[in-house]
Structures are given as structure tokens and as C-alpha cells.
Design a protein around this motif. Structure first.
Motif, PDB file in Angstrom:
ATOM      1  N   TYR A 211      61.683 -99.787 124.735  1.00 17.04           N
ATOM      2  CA  TYR A 211      61.382-100.865 123.793  1.00 17.04           C
ATOM      3  C   TYR A 211      61.314-102.195 124.524  1.00 17.04           C
ATOM      4  O   TYR A 211      62.189-102.527 125.324  1.00 17.04           O
ATOM      5  N   GLN A 212      60.260-102.944 124.246  1.00 16.14           N
ATOM      6  CA  GLN A 212      60.150-104.278 124.806  1.00 16.14           C
ATOM      7  C   GLN A 212      59.353-105.154 123.853  1.00 16.14           C
ATOM      8  O   GLN A 212      58.468-104.677 123.147  1.00 16.14           O
ATOM      9  N   ALA A 213      59.689-106.426 123.801  1.00 19.29           N
ATOM     10  CA  ALA A 213      58.986-107.394 122.970  1.00 19.29           C
ATOM     11  C   ALA A 213      58.767-108.658 123.781  1.00 19.29           C
ATOM     12  O   ALA A 213      59.214-109.751 123.429  1.00 19.29           O
ATOM     13  N   ALA A 214      58.036-108.498 124.883  1.00 13.05           N
ATOM     14  CA  ALA A 214      57.815-109.619 125.793  1.00 13.05           C
ATOM     15  C   ALA A 214      57.046-110.749 125.120  1.00 13.05           C
ATOM     16  O   ALA A 214      57.181-111.919 125.489  1.00 13.05           O
ATOM     17  N   GLY A 215      56.214-110.401 124.123  1.00 12.86           N
ATOM     18  CA  GLY A 215      55.414-111.417 123.442  1.00 12.86           C
ATOM     19  C   GLY A 215      56.120-112.068 122.263  1.00 12.86           C
ATOM     20  O   GLY A 215      55.530-112.894 121.566  1.00 12.86           O
ATOM     21  N   GLY A 216      57.379-111.686 122.024  1.00 13.81           N
ATOM     22  CA  GLY A 216      58.124-112.250 120.905  1.00 13.81           C
ATOM     23  C   GLY A 216      58.088-111.329 119.682  1.00 13.81           C
ATOM     24  O   GLY A 216      57.465-110.256 119.701  1.00 13.81           O
ATOM     25  N   GLU A 217      58.743-111.751 118.617  1.00 12.47           N
ATOM     26  CA  GLU A 217      58.834-110.943 117.404  1.00 12.47           C
ATOM     27  C   GLU A 217      58.719-111.829 116.160  1.00 12.47           C
ATOM     28  O   GLU A 217      59.145-112.983 116.169  1.00 12.47           O
TER      29      GLU A 217
END
Length: 311
Positions: A211-217
Motif C-alpha cells: 500500500y502506498q499513497a505517494a500522491g496523497g489521499e
């Protein structure tokens, strides 16, 4: 038999007394002023009384005419109301259909015109609530529920299966999973979360990725808002493919890749009594037809991971 003068004479008198004019009465009844004068004279002879004092270009009610006019006016008004009531179209039957807020907004509301064509003798009232309503109270006729399909005391029939996958605006240019790092992940905040809830975390696990959210949430408590944010190009959303079937078909949204997470199914439920089954037959048939169209527009992909989340 009632001892009454000719109806035409009574009509002529009532109109002339209301207008205090033979000419205006003649215009209303589509006859000549001479005909009105003749019919009024016929009534006067039948009664043996003078009802009008005739002057040049005007008439005035006599004492007897003033006494007769209110009952004539009331009688004709009553007759008109009775005839209008018979000629009025019968009241449409109103059926109340309940479902979740998002399903009502995204799936049911756009199909209301089709309902009117399919069920011309019915009016539809949509009740939107994320709490399951009690159909036994009489306020709701039938409901579309999301779950396993076993509802005590209710007849349940499957409409279609729900599935979840990443969707986004085509303007973002998302082609592969690696593009997830370039855009915010849009979340719908489920009321209850467990290991089988179709969330982004569950999706990354099913795709075999960390899981990764490098672009934000971006997080929304309302599923419709999460969908709207995706349409506006604010990120990539994990949402129900049933609820975005129209947007996928029109190109407002795209599903760039899988896998899909299979959720629970939408079921049509109503009371088990034969009376309800017969009364609701037209709307049930319409909902089945619309459900088939939805499934045809959103075919199941080969790769999917089963979940069992209920709303």
C-alpha cells in the motif's frame, strides 16, 4: 318525476341573472340574445311570475327573480362540480421505494423517466436512507438492500452483484498501476471496516502490492461525493462499479486496470403477502429490466477477489 321547467330555460335564466344581460348570457351559451329572451319568457310563463324588468339595453331582476337566482346558481355549481369529479383522471397509485442514499442518487434517480414509461399507472416516491427501514410499518412498499439476501419476513430477489475497482477521469491519463503514485487516492469511509471491506488497502493486497499513497489521499463520508470527486479529476477512487456504470459507459470515468473486488449483491425485497406481490409486479419487472442493462454495461472482469462487505 320532478315537476321542473325545461333545463334550457333554467340555464338561460341563471346566465342572464348572473350577467344582468341577455347579450352576455347569449355569448356564454353560444345562442342569440333573442333565444335567451324567448327561454326566459318561457320560464316566466311556466312559473306565472316576472323574473326580469326589461329596459333598453339592460335588464334588472324582479323581487321574485332575486329570490330564484341563488338557488339556480348553487344548483348549477353543484352540477358542474359533480361532472368535473367524474371527468377528472383517477388518482395515480404512489409506490415508495427505499434504498441507500448513494444508490438512490446514482442508480435510481437517473432511471425515473424509464419508470414513467414502464409503469404509466403509478407514481414513484424514492426514500433514501442508509438505515434499513421496516417494511411492515406501511410507509415503504419495497426496498433495494445491499447484503447477503436473507431478510426475515421478506421476499428477496437478486438484482445484480456489486464489484469495486479503481476508477478515474480519463483526463488524468492513468494507464497502469504505477500511475497510482502520481495522483491522490480517493476513499469512501465505510461505517464498519474489517478484512473484507473493499478499501484501497484491500485492493493493494489483492493486487500483490504494498500500500502506498505517494500522491496523497482524499476521504469522503458519502459515496456519491467520492464518485463526484473522481469525475472532477481530483484523484483515483475505489468505488462501486454499479454506481458508476453510467459514467463508465459515457466515458466520464474509466477503469484503467484491475483487479476487481467482489462485494455483496443488491436485492429487491418486499413483504411476502400475495397482495404485495401482485401490486408490485410492474415495478419489480421494471427493476429487473434495468438491472440487466446495468450488468450488460459493466461485464465482470476475469480477475477478481471476493469480499463480503454489507452496507
Amino acid at each position: 318525476m320532478r315537476d321542473l321547467p325545461p333545463l334550457s330555460a333554467l340555464r338561460a335564466f341563471e346566465a342572464a341573472a348572473r350577467h344582468l344581460s341577455f347579450k352576455m348570457a347569449a355569448d356564454e351559451l353560444a345562442v342569440t340574445p333573442t333565444a335567451i329572451s324567448h327561454q326566459v319568457r318561457q320560464l316566466e310563463e311556466w312559473l306565472g311570475l316576472r323574473l326580469f324588468e326589461r329596459h333598453v339595453r339592460r335588464v334588472v331582476l324582479t323581487k321574485e327573480g332575486k329570490e330564484l337566482f341563488p338557488s339556480m346558481r348553487e344548483g348549477f355549481d353543484t352540477l358542474v362540480r359533480g361532472i368535473d369529479a367524474l371527468r377528472a383522471p383517477p388518482a395515480q397509485e404512489v409506490l415508495t421505494l427505499s434504498s441507500t442514499v448513494a444508490f438512490t442518487s446514482k442508480w435510481l434517480v437517473p432511471r425515473v423517466p424509464a419508470f414513467r414509461d414502464a409503469c404509466p399507472g403509478m407514481d414513484l416516491r424514492l426514500h433514501a436512507s442508509d438505515e434499513a427501514v421496516d417494511l411492515r410499518t406501511g410507509g415503504v412498499d419495497l426496498a433495494i438492500r445491499y447484503g447477503r439476501g436473507a431478510y426475515e419476513g421478506l421476499r428477496s430477489e437478486l438484482l445484480f452483484q456489486d464489484r469495486f475497482a479503481p476508477v478515474c477521469s480519463p483526463r488524468l491519463g492513468v494507464k497502469g498501476v504505477e500511475d497510482l503514485a502520481r495522483h491522490p487516492l480517493i476513499h469512501f469511509e465505510w461505517r464498519r471496516v474489517d478484512e473484507v471491506t473493499p478499501t484501497w488497502g484491500r485492493w493493494f493486497a489483492s493486487a500483490g502490492r504494498r500500500y502506498q499513497a505517494a500522491g496523497g489521499e482524499l476521504r469522503f463520508s458519502d459515496e456519491s461525493h467520492a464518485i463526484q470527486a473522481a469525475i472532477a479529476g481530483q484523484g483515483i477512487a475505489m468505488v462501486s462499479l454499479v454506481l458508476v456504470a453510467e459514467e463508465l459507459a459515457s466515458g466520464a470515468l474509466v477503469q484503467p486496470f484491475g483487479p476487481e473486488l467482489e462485494g455483496f449483491a443488491y436485492h429487491l425485497v418486499h413483504l411476502e403477502t400475495p397482495r404485495h406481490a401482485e401490486r408490485l409486479a410492474p415495478i419489480r419487472q421494471w427493476l429487473r429490466s434495468e438491472a440487466k442493462k446495468t450488468e450488460a454495461r459493466a461485464p465482470v472482469r476475469k480477475r477478481k477477489v471476493s469480499t463480503s462487505r454489507r452496507r
